[in-house]
Enzyme design. Structure first.
Site, short mmCIF file in Angstrom:
data_model
loop_
_atom_site.label_atom_id
_atom_site.label_comp_id
_atom_site.label_asym_id
_atom_site.label_seq_id
_atom_site.Cartn_x
_atom_site.Cartn_y
_atom_site.Cartn_z
N GLU A 103 4.11 11.42 2.30
CA GLU A 103 2.98 12.34 2.49
C GLU A 103 3.44 13.79 2.49
O GLU A 103 2.76 14.66 1.94
CB GLU A 103 2.23 11.99 3.78
CG GLU A 103 1.58 10.62 3.78
CD GLU A 103 0.65 10.39 2.60
OE1 GLU A 103 0.11 11.37 2.05
OE2 GLU A 103 0.46 9.23 2.22
N ASP A 142 7.00 9.10 -3.83
CA ASP A 142 7.87 7.97 -3.48
C ASP A 142 9.34 8.37 -3.53
O ASP A 142 10.12 8.08 -2.62
CB ASP A 142 7.63 6.81 -4.45
CG ASP A 142 6.37 6.02 -4.13
OD1 ASP A 142 5.82 6.19 -3.02
OD2 ASP A 142 5.93 5.24 -4.99
#
Length: 678
Positions: free
Chosen positions: A515, A579
């Site tokens: 995030e 990621d």
């Protein structure tokens, strides 16, 4: 809605229901039953780490995909169901939140009443559309349809101005198609033709169920396909929708009227409750201009059929089983490959969450979210923030002035955990058990629309949450520069208080890093520390970022997900960057946590480094149908779970060291070709 909030969507692995810091013997946190140790880690790490879980969790009829995320969601649904059914056992005061929650759930699960009503709840609404006899009256009708949540032709939303994040403005954006993606209308080939044929069947079936003749239903299907195909032909593709600058066109109301003269915009906005609209963001000008051509060139019958379809299709889940099953045949079976409809109670929980999310959330956090969990999350976020700051400082490719701006943005991250400080007021929402399910959901749609419209030309409330506490998800929002972790994902099994730090950093740590990295991915990096669309990069650093990101695009573009279908590296770029960054940042945070400590012996046969990467990989364990692979590759900005492991880990140097990956392994990528961004 026009939005650049980055939802984690499938990456759900957060904290705990108890945070006991007493000293205890910790396990390695790796369940060998989840693994397939016959697989070679360097050839297929996904199979190696997740093969046992996949074999033990074959897909049931109601799932097109089932993974650890879905497992947690089902736990959350059961928890919410228990809470709601507890309310039904009590005498709740009329107008209270408990009464509204219980009544809406009761209406949604009353199968006898739904069967008896059939299409009746729709009749008056469809009569209103059939009575539309003059194109000059279209704008007022479109306003009513938007207020009720149907959004034909285009969408409207009130939200932060991308270049002035302190103020809410009106956004008008492309829409109007019902198959989910423009490619379903435009692709060539037998498979695409078969999907369009099934869609026509759905249109005809639902029109007949709604009381139209077979001839009318055929005419309706022809009109809808023709009109929606024209909208699809001019619609921005998903890759283009990811560029904030390309989708920002702040113009005056007069300019909007000139661009799209087929709609009387002043009338439309005033009927929606927005007077004195002077400026707005016309997100995608060309598709909106096409709407004018359609309104001018199509007959009244064709437009009526299209508007009726938007209502019928969106309302099918609120009507009798005939409607529900017909809709499932297309959206569930044809597009995703599901075999069975989800249980009625699960669908009812979804609608209650949608309509009274924060009301349910109050009950949820009281029972399932202890304060200790929030404290632990704040500690972990701080550790990851420190690690990302260190990585920014050490980036060899980025200049000092851009680094300084990046650090300012990181320092200004707002962190939301668990639930909002102030709950929403639902007193104006009318839920009446005597009314139909359809009527109650129209009340809900109107309530939500009014809530949104009341923000028009008002300062942005940056304390507002964009997910409910019981949601199994997380997000980054660039306009407020915030990361948010609702209570729904802050529970076992994804954060294991009985396991040592390696696995938890590999799971929860990567979530947090994911995030945070969204603030610096190909979209998020275009917003500054205050949430404004504002280029804070030097031209040289901007070019270097694009060059590095392009390596990731090409790497994913080369992946064949099924048959001859490739992954879409451009569309999934933001999630793939997040990621990769999440792994790098969490690995560094974990290494920081080991400083000054004695090197730990292997636990359960795995070193701490191996447990870190196994902890990451196993959260993506899941089974998926071929139809859903095709569907998600088209519509989902996240890569498929397998590739969030097998395409992400080859970019991480520490993974090679942990599992002794060499050139002889299939997943090996030469160091000079690995992606290195954050």
């Amino acid at each position: 809605m026009k939005s650049f909030i980055y939802y984690l969507t499938v990456i759900v692995m957060l904290t705990t229901t108890a945070c006991n810091h007493a000293k205890k013997e910790l396990s390695g946190g790796i369940d060998l039953l989840n693994m397939d140790t016959t697989a070679v880690p360097g050839d297929d790490f996904y199979r190696y780490s997740c093969g046992g879980w996949i074999d033990r969790h074959p897909l049931t009829g109601e799932h097109a995909r089932f993974g650890t995320f879905d497992e947690l969601r089902e736990t959350s649904d059961e928890q919410v169901r228990t809470l709601i059914e507890g309310l039904l056992q009590k005498e709740n005061e009329q107008g209270s939140l408990s009464r509204k929650i219980g009544d809406l759930y009761a209406v949604a699960t009353d199968s006898v009443k739904l069967q008896q009503e059939g299409a009746q709840p729709l009749k008056n609404y469809l009569k209103k559309i059939d009575s539309f006899q003059n194109k000059s009256d279209l704008s007022a009708l479109l306003a009513a349809l938007n207020k009720d949540g149907f959004s034909p032709f285009f969408g409207v939303a009130v939200g932060p101005d991308d270049k002035n994040s302190t103020m809410n403005i009106l956004h008008v954006y492309q829409g109007g198609i019902s198959m989910g993606d423009r490619d379903y209308y435009l692709e060539k080939g037998a498979h695409a033709d078969a999907i369009r044929a099934k869609y026509r069947e759905l249109i005809q079936s639902l029109f007949i169920l709604s009381g139209y003749s077979e001839l009318q239903a055929k005419d309706a299907a022809t009109a809808v396909m023709k009109l929606e195909t024209q909208l699809a032909e001019i619609a921005y593709p998903r890759e283009k929708l990811r560029d904030p600058e390309v989708n920002y066109h702040k113009i005056s109301l007069a300019e909007l009227q000139k661009t799209t003269p087929g709609i009387e915009w002043k009338t439309l906005f005033e009927n929606m409750g927005m007077k004195n609209v002077e400026t707005l963001n016309l997100c995608q000008p060309e598709p909106l201009a096409e709407v004018s051509k359609i309104v001018s060139n199509y007959s009244l019958d064709e437009i009526r059929y299209y508007l009726s379809w938007k209502v019928i299709n969106a309302s099918a889940s609120l009507l009798s089983d005939d409607f529900v099953n017909a809709s499932f045949e297309f959206y569930g079976k044809t597009l995703s490959g599901k075999k069975e409809l989800r249980s009625r109670w699960k669908r009812a929980v979804d609608e209650v969450n949608s309509s009274l999310g924060e009301a349910v959330g109050q009950l949820y956090v009281e029972k399932y979210f202890p304060p200790a969990a929030k404290e632990r999350m704040l500690e972990l976020v701080k550790n990851l923030q420190t690690a990302l700051s260190e990585r920014i400082n050490n980036l060899a490719w980025m200049g000092d002035s851009t680094k300084m701006k990046a650090q300012e943005k990181l320092d200004n991250f707002k962190v939301k955990i668990g639930y909002p400080d102030k709950w929403r007021d639902y007193s104006a929402l009318n839920i009446n058990k005597e009314n139909s399910y359809f009527e109650n959901m129209m009340h809900s749609s109107n309530f939500e629309f009014e809530y949104m419209i009341n923000k028009f030309n008002q300062p942005v409330d940056k304390a507002e949450w964009h997910m409910y506490p019981q949601t199994v998800n997380a997000y980054y929002n660039p306009s407020s520069n915030e990361i948010c972790f609702p209570a729904g994902i802050l529970q076992p099994p994804f954060f294991n208080m009985e396991a040592d730090d390696a696995v938890n950093y590999g799971a929860i740590g990567v979530v947090i890093g994911h995030e945070m990295t969204h603030g610096f991915d190909d979209q998020g990096r275009l917003f500054d520390k205050d949430g404004n669309l504002n280029d804070w990069w030097t031209e040289e650093d901007n070019q270097k970022f694009k060059e590095r990101a392009e390596v990731l695009v090409k790497f994913f573009d080369n992946i064949i997900v099924i048959d001859t279908i490739h992954a879409n590296g451009r569309y999934t770029l933001g999630e793939n960057i997040a990621d990769q960054g999440g792994l790098q940042v969490s690995w560094q945070a974990y290494q920081n946590s080991l400083k000054g400590k004695t090197q730990q012996s292997p636990l359960e046969g795995f070193t701490s480094a191996q447990r870190f990467f196994l902890g990451y990989a196993t959260i993506w364990a899941g089974s998926i149908r071929d139809e859903e692979i095709r569907h998600l590759t088209k519509v989902d900005s996240h890569s498929l779970g397998k590739w969030r492991v097998n395409a992400a880990l080859p970019q991480i140097d520490a993974w090679y060291d942990a599992f002794n990956i060499t050139e002889s392994d299939k997943m090996f990528v030469p160091k000079e070709k690995r992606v290195s961004i954050w």
